[in-house]
Design a protein around this motif. Structure first.
Motif, PDB file in Angstrom:
ATOM      1  N   UNK A 236      -3.551   7.743  29.202  1.00 37.22           N
ATOM      2  CA  UNK A 236      -4.167   7.238  30.473  1.00 37.22           C
ATOM      3  C   UNK A 236      -5.438   6.705  29.458  1.00 37.22           C
ATOM      4  N   UNK A 237      -6.263   8.212  28.003  1.00 37.17           N
ATOM      5  CA  UNK A 237      -6.967   7.756  27.812  1.00 37.17           C
ATOM      6  C   UNK A 237      -6.767   6.961  26.757  1.00 37.17           C
ATOM      7  N   UNK A 238      -5.549   6.737  26.138  1.00 40.81           N
ATOM      8  CA  UNK A 238      -5.345   6.295  24.710  1.00 40.81           C
ATOM      9  C   UNK A 238      -5.720   4.383  25.002  1.00 40.81           C
ATOM     10  N   UNK A 239      -4.881   4.047  26.351  1.00 39.14           N
ATOM     11  CA  UNK A 239      -4.981   3.171  27.171  1.00 39.14           C
ATOM     12  C   UNK A 239      -5.955   2.238  27.519  1.00 39.14           C
ATOM     13  N   UNK A 240      -7.224   3.651  27.662  1.00 40.65           N
ATOM     14  CA  UNK A 240      -8.386   3.032  28.128  1.00 40.65           C
ATOM     15  C   UNK A 240      -9.253   2.505  27.178  1.00 40.65           C
ATOM     16  N   UNK A 241      -8.924   3.550  26.000  1.00 43.92           N
ATOM     17  CA  UNK A 241     -10.152   2.505  24.922  1.00 43.92           C
ATOM     18  C   UNK A 241      -8.827   1.931  23.883  1.00 43.92           C
ATOM     19  N   UNK A 242      -8.192   1.550  24.398  1.00 43.40           N
ATOM     20  CA  UNK A 242      -7.394  -0.154  24.124  1.00 43.40           C
ATOM     21  C   UNK A 242      -8.113  -0.942  24.671  1.00 43.40           C
ATOM     22  N   UNK A 243      -8.645  -1.027  26.142  1.00 43.87           N
ATOM     23  CA  UNK A 243      -8.494  -1.771  27.213  1.00 43.87           C
ATOM     24  C   UNK A 243     -10.147  -1.638  26.726  1.00 43.87           C
ATOM     25  N   UNK A 244     -10.879  -1.181  25.674  1.00 41.63           N
ATOM     26  CA  UNK A 244     -12.692  -1.023  25.192  1.00 41.63           C
ATOM     27  C   UNK A 244     -13.819  -0.627  25.814  1.00 41.63           C
TER      28      UNK A 244
END
Ligand code: SAM
Length: 482
Positions: A236-244
């Protein structure tokens, strides 16, 4: 280290079970290796530079050796270094926040959480926007400026649109001199698209506890619902970072699995974020399992005592010196007092863990997530911090000035905290003292402010901070932050 690759985007490769098992074996084999332990402690110690301090941190193997060590002298040394690191990079400030529960509808089956779908006894509630306004007014009237919003996972009852609308409502409430200046979010793992929406809504940190890094236990503890998917949750944290979103907060729920396993997994997760995104976690939380509606913590085998808990906190501090560490009101005043000197940088105060809890008078509330051990008022928490030589800070300047992710980290690393965060903490404390404090807290607060102002090294910053505090006392409010 078969399949261990911190840069991989696959959960089972960056949280590699084999590597954790090898780490635990290495730590057990070296727990009495004094020469190695001394070398690791030396590596962890902050070193003075021309501008401030620098600190190497520790990798998960080194830190696991310290955690395994049982020699009381070495443990004392860990505590000493943890405190040195805290003071070098964060100073004696403790940032204050409160959780705000929006909804406890949940479709998951988490066996440790009373919000699990099968619990038919707990009251299910979801705040309307009007109710959120009332909760925020109550929180502002205590003096809070920073919230962490919490929800159960339920796409039908609590969709992302509801969370976004609620954030807008929270930022829109202004009562007297009160406002909420930073909303952190603790909601279930979601999509890149939803993380982008949260970022656009102006959230601070996205917090998601891993609960446990041990895959088999994770699946058994989350038998049903979307949270059952270990990879989706762990990535999830990788997706959160991908989302800015560049400030993310990690945590495990101590008590579910063996703490040494969790500790290694947590640090591997931090190493992964650093390797892939160039910035480690903004915060790490250290929640322990608590009694709750239909949950008995004694029925879980992996509870940890207070001494072990203190050692975990100190070892995290040594391993990731630039990451903030959060302790909640799950812990008692006594435990919190001890942890403060071991590297904690954020603490909640006067928390209610029920939906609508700030506008209900008597505890316990029927929608409460878990028992709160520290039930003091915010005024009492603020005074306690000062009595223990800490500065309660209501500062949210970094977030509002765009100093997130690696920009915050470089401020931390450059040793400019005393010219930036320290005056900001004193100015926001002064606002609190004027607007919300009891006479006793106010008196102590201004003694602390006088003493702490003297620590600001830059003369210009010192005189601006002094002038700003005089202005706050004369009801001349502006946007003061450095
Ligand atoms: N629903 C979100 C999710 O799925 O991650 C998180 C919000 S939940 C309100 C916040 C956290 O409370 C959970 O991540 C869990 O670690 C913690 N929690 C749940 N039950 C608990 C208990 N009995 N004692 C202490 N903490 C608990």
């Amino acid at each position: 280290m078969a399949n261990y690759n911190p840069s991989s985007l696959k959960a089972e490769e960056f949280i590699n079970d084999e590597e954790i098992q090898e780490t635990l074996a290495y730590a057990a084999a070296n727990k009495d290796n004094d020469a190695l332990i001394d070398a690791i402690l030396e590596k962890a110690r902050p070193k003075k530079t021309k501008t401030g301090y620098t600190c190497a941190g520790l990798n998960h193997r080194e830190a696991s050796v310290l955690l395994a060590c049982e020699n009381p002298e070495k443990i004392e040394e860990m505590y000493k270094i943890a405190q040195e690191i805290k003071l070098a990079f964060y100073g004696n400030r403790i940032v204050i926040f409160a959780p705000l529960y929006l909804s406890n509808y949940c479709i998951n089956g988490c066996v440790y959480c009373p919000y699990h779908a099968k619990n038919k006894t707990i009251a299910r509630k979801k705040l309307t926007q009007e109710e959120i306004r009332a909760e925020v007014l109550a929180l502002q009237d205590m003096g809070h400026k920073r919230l962490a919003i919490e929800t159960g996972e339920d796409p039908a009852n609590c969709p992302i649109e509801y969370v976004l609308e609620s954030i807008k409502t929270i930022y829109g409430v202004h009562h007297k001199n009160g406002d909420i200046r930073r909303v952190n979010v603790n909601i279930a793992a979601t999509t890149v698209e939803n993380y982008r929406k949260l970022k656009d809504a102006g959230i601070g940190t996205y917090i998601l506890f891993q609960e446990t890094y041990h895959k088999q236990s994770y699946e058994a503890l989350h038998p049903t619902g979307p949270k059952h998917d270990y990879a989706y949750h762990t990535e999830a944290m990788d997706r959160a970072m991908e989302g800015g979103i560049d400030d993310v907060g990690l945590g495990v729920l101590f008590g579910l699995e063996r703490y040494k396993y969790e500790f290694a997994g947590l640090l591997m997760h931090a190493e992964h974020l650093e390797a892939v995104h160039g910035v480690g976690p903004h915060t790490i939380s250290v929640p322990r399992l608590k009694r709750a509606d239909d949950i008995d913590p004694d029925s879980f085998d992996n509870g940890i005592d207070d001494d072990t808990f203190a050692k975990i906190v100190a070892c995290i501090r040594l391993a990731v010196p630039y990451t903030g560490m959060i302790v909640s009101t799950r812990e008692s005043e006594k435990v919190r007092t001890r942890l403060l000197s071991l590297g904690i940088s954020q603490a909640s105060g006067a928390s209610r863990t029920s939906v609508g809890g700030y506008t209900e008078n008597e505890r316990p509330h029927d929608s409460e997530q878990f028992d709160v051990s520290d039930q003091r008022t915010l005024d009492e928490v603020v005074r306690w911090l000062m009595e223990n030589n800490h500065i309660p800070s209501f500062c949210t300047a970094c977030y509002r000035k765009g100093r997130t992710g690696d920009r915050f980290m470089s401020l931390c690393k450059s040793g400019q905290i005393l010219n930036c965060c320290h005056p900001n903490a004193l100015m926001t404390l002064s606002e609190y003292l004027e607007d919300y404090a009891s006479p006793e807290t106010k008196k102590l607060g201004y003694e602390v402010i006088q003493r702490e102002l003297a620590k600001i090294p830059n003369e210009r910053v010192h005189s601006i901070a002094e002038q700003n505090i005089a202005d706050i006392r004369n009801s001349n409010r502006r946007d003061f932050n450095f």
